[in-house]
Design a protein around this motif. Structure first.
Motif, PDB file in Angstrom:
ATOM      1  N   PRO A   3       0.846  -1.202   0.000  1.00  0.00           N
ATOM      2  CA  PRO A   3       0.000   0.000   0.000  1.00  0.00           C
ATOM      3  C   PRO A   3       0.881   1.251   0.000  1.00  0.00           C
ATOM      4  N   VAL A   4       0.584   2.148  -0.920  1.00  0.00           N
ATOM      5  CA  VAL A   4       1.361   3.383  -1.051  1.00  0.00           C
ATOM      6  C   VAL A   4       0.385   4.553  -1.096  1.00  0.00           C
ATOM      7  N   PRO A   5       0.641   5.618  -0.315  1.00  0.00           N
ATOM      8  CA  PRO A   5      -0.233   6.799  -0.379  1.00  0.00           C
ATOM      9  C   PRO A   5      -0.258   7.390  -1.789  1.00  0.00           C
ATOM     10  N   TYR A   6      -1.367   8.003  -2.134  1.00  0.00           N
ATOM     11  CA  TYR A   6      -1.579   8.538  -3.478  1.00  0.00           C
ATOM     12  C   TYR A   6      -0.521   9.576  -3.857  1.00  0.00           C
ATOM     13  N   ASP A   7      -0.051  10.359  -2.879  1.00  0.00           N
ATOM     14  CA  ASP A   7       0.897  11.433  -3.182  1.00  0.00           C
ATOM     15  C   ASP A   7       2.360  10.985  -3.107  1.00  0.00           C
ATOM     16  N   HIS A   8       2.611   9.732  -2.858  1.00  0.00           N
ATOM     17  CA  HIS A   8       3.976   9.200  -2.783  1.00  0.00           C
ATOM     18  C   HIS A   8       4.557   9.053  -4.194  1.00  0.00           C
ATOM     19  N   PRO A   9       5.864   9.288  -4.374  1.00  0.00           N
ATOM     20  CA  PRO A   9       6.466   9.150  -5.711  1.00  0.00           C
ATOM     21  C   PRO A   9       6.295   7.751  -6.325  1.00  0.00           C
ATOM     22  N   VAL A  10       6.274   6.723  -5.503  1.00  0.00           N
ATOM     23  CA  VAL A  10       6.091   5.360  -6.023  1.00  0.00           C
ATOM     24  C   VAL A  10       4.691   5.199  -6.621  1.00  0.00           C
ATOM     25  N   ALA A  11       3.720   5.955  -6.098  1.00  0.00           N
ATOM     26  CA  ALA A  11       2.357   5.873  -6.627  1.00  0.00           C
ATOM     27  C   ALA A  11       2.312   6.333  -8.081  1.00  0.00           C
ATOM     28  N   SER A  12       3.114   7.316  -8.441  1.00  0.00           N
ATOM     29  CA  SER A  12       3.121   7.764  -9.838  1.00  0.00           C
ATOM     30  C   SER A  12       3.734   6.693 -10.746  1.00  0.00           C
ATOM     31  N   ILE A  13       4.735   5.973 -10.253  1.00  0.00           N
ATOM     32  CA  ILE A  13       5.320   4.875 -11.025  1.00  0.00           C
ATOM     33  C   ILE A  13       4.280   3.771 -11.215  1.00  0.00           C
ATOM     34  N   ARG A  14       3.521   3.488 -10.149  1.00  0.00           N
ATOM     35  CA  ARG A  14       2.480   2.465 -10.252  1.00  0.00           C
ATOM     36  C   ARG A  14       1.410   2.877 -11.252  1.00  0.00           C
ATOM     37  N   ARG A  15       1.011   4.155 -11.223  1.00  0.00           N
ATOM     38  CA  ARG A  15      -0.002   4.629 -12.172  1.00  0.00           C
ATOM     39  C   ARG A  15       0.476   4.470 -13.620  1.00  0.00           C
ATOM     40  N   ILE A  16       1.742   4.756 -13.867  1.00  0.00           N
ATOM     41  CA  ILE A  16       2.294   4.597 -15.218  1.00  0.00           C
ATOM     42  C   ILE A  16       2.274   3.124 -15.623  1.00  0.00           C
ATOM     43  N   ALA A  17       2.700   2.252 -14.719  1.00  0.00           N
ATOM     44  CA  ALA A  17       2.710   0.819 -15.018  1.00  0.00           C
ATOM     45  C   ALA A  17       1.296   0.310 -15.284  1.00  0.00           C
ATOM     46  N   VAL A  18       0.334   0.773 -14.498  1.00  0.00           N
ATOM     47  CA  VAL A  18      -1.061   0.356 -14.691  1.00  0.00           C
ATOM     48  C   VAL A  18      -1.576   0.853 -16.035  1.00  0.00           C
ATOM     49  N   SER A  19      -1.271   2.106 -16.384  1.00  0.00           N
ATOM     50  CA  SER A  19      -1.767   2.645 -17.654  1.00  0.00           C
ATOM     51  C   SER A  19      -1.153   1.927 -18.858  1.00  0.00           C
ATOM     52  N   LEU A  20       0.055   1.398 -18.697  1.00  0.00           N
ATOM     53  CA  LEU A  20       0.687   0.672 -19.795  1.00  0.00           C
ATOM     54  C   LEU A  20       0.218  -0.780 -19.904  1.00  0.00           C
TER      55      LEU A  20
END
Length: 78
Positions: free
Chosen positions: A18-35
């Motif tokens: 679990p990673v908070p929405y504003d954490h830098p790792v969350a942006s990496i996860r969002r990119i991976a999910v979108s791909l």
């Protein structure tokens, strides 16, 4: 194909924590999910998660990795 498999494995690993929405790792996860979602969603429609007691095991990423490895093997042979 190898790079896409790496992104897929990164997505799998990132979903375990679990990673908070504003954490830098969350942006990496969002990119991976979108791909990976455009390919995983149709596979999930054909192969829903397997229920193991109170836990659901999503086999779609495993099936996708195997399929990509087979495709890569076919492309290398030719």
């Amino acid at each position: 194909i190898s790079l896409y498999v790496i992104v897929l494995i990164a997505r799998i690993i990132l979903t375990w924590f679990p990673v908070p929405y504003d954490h830098p790792v969350a942006s990496i996860r969002r990119i991976a999910v979108s791909l990976t979602d455009p390919v995983l969603i149709p596979i999930r429609r054909m192969l829903p998660p397997v229920q193991l007691g109170g836990v659901a095991l999503d086999l779609a990423p495993i099936l996708l990795i195997v399929g990509l490895q087979l495709l890569q093997g076919l492309l290398i042979i030719r």
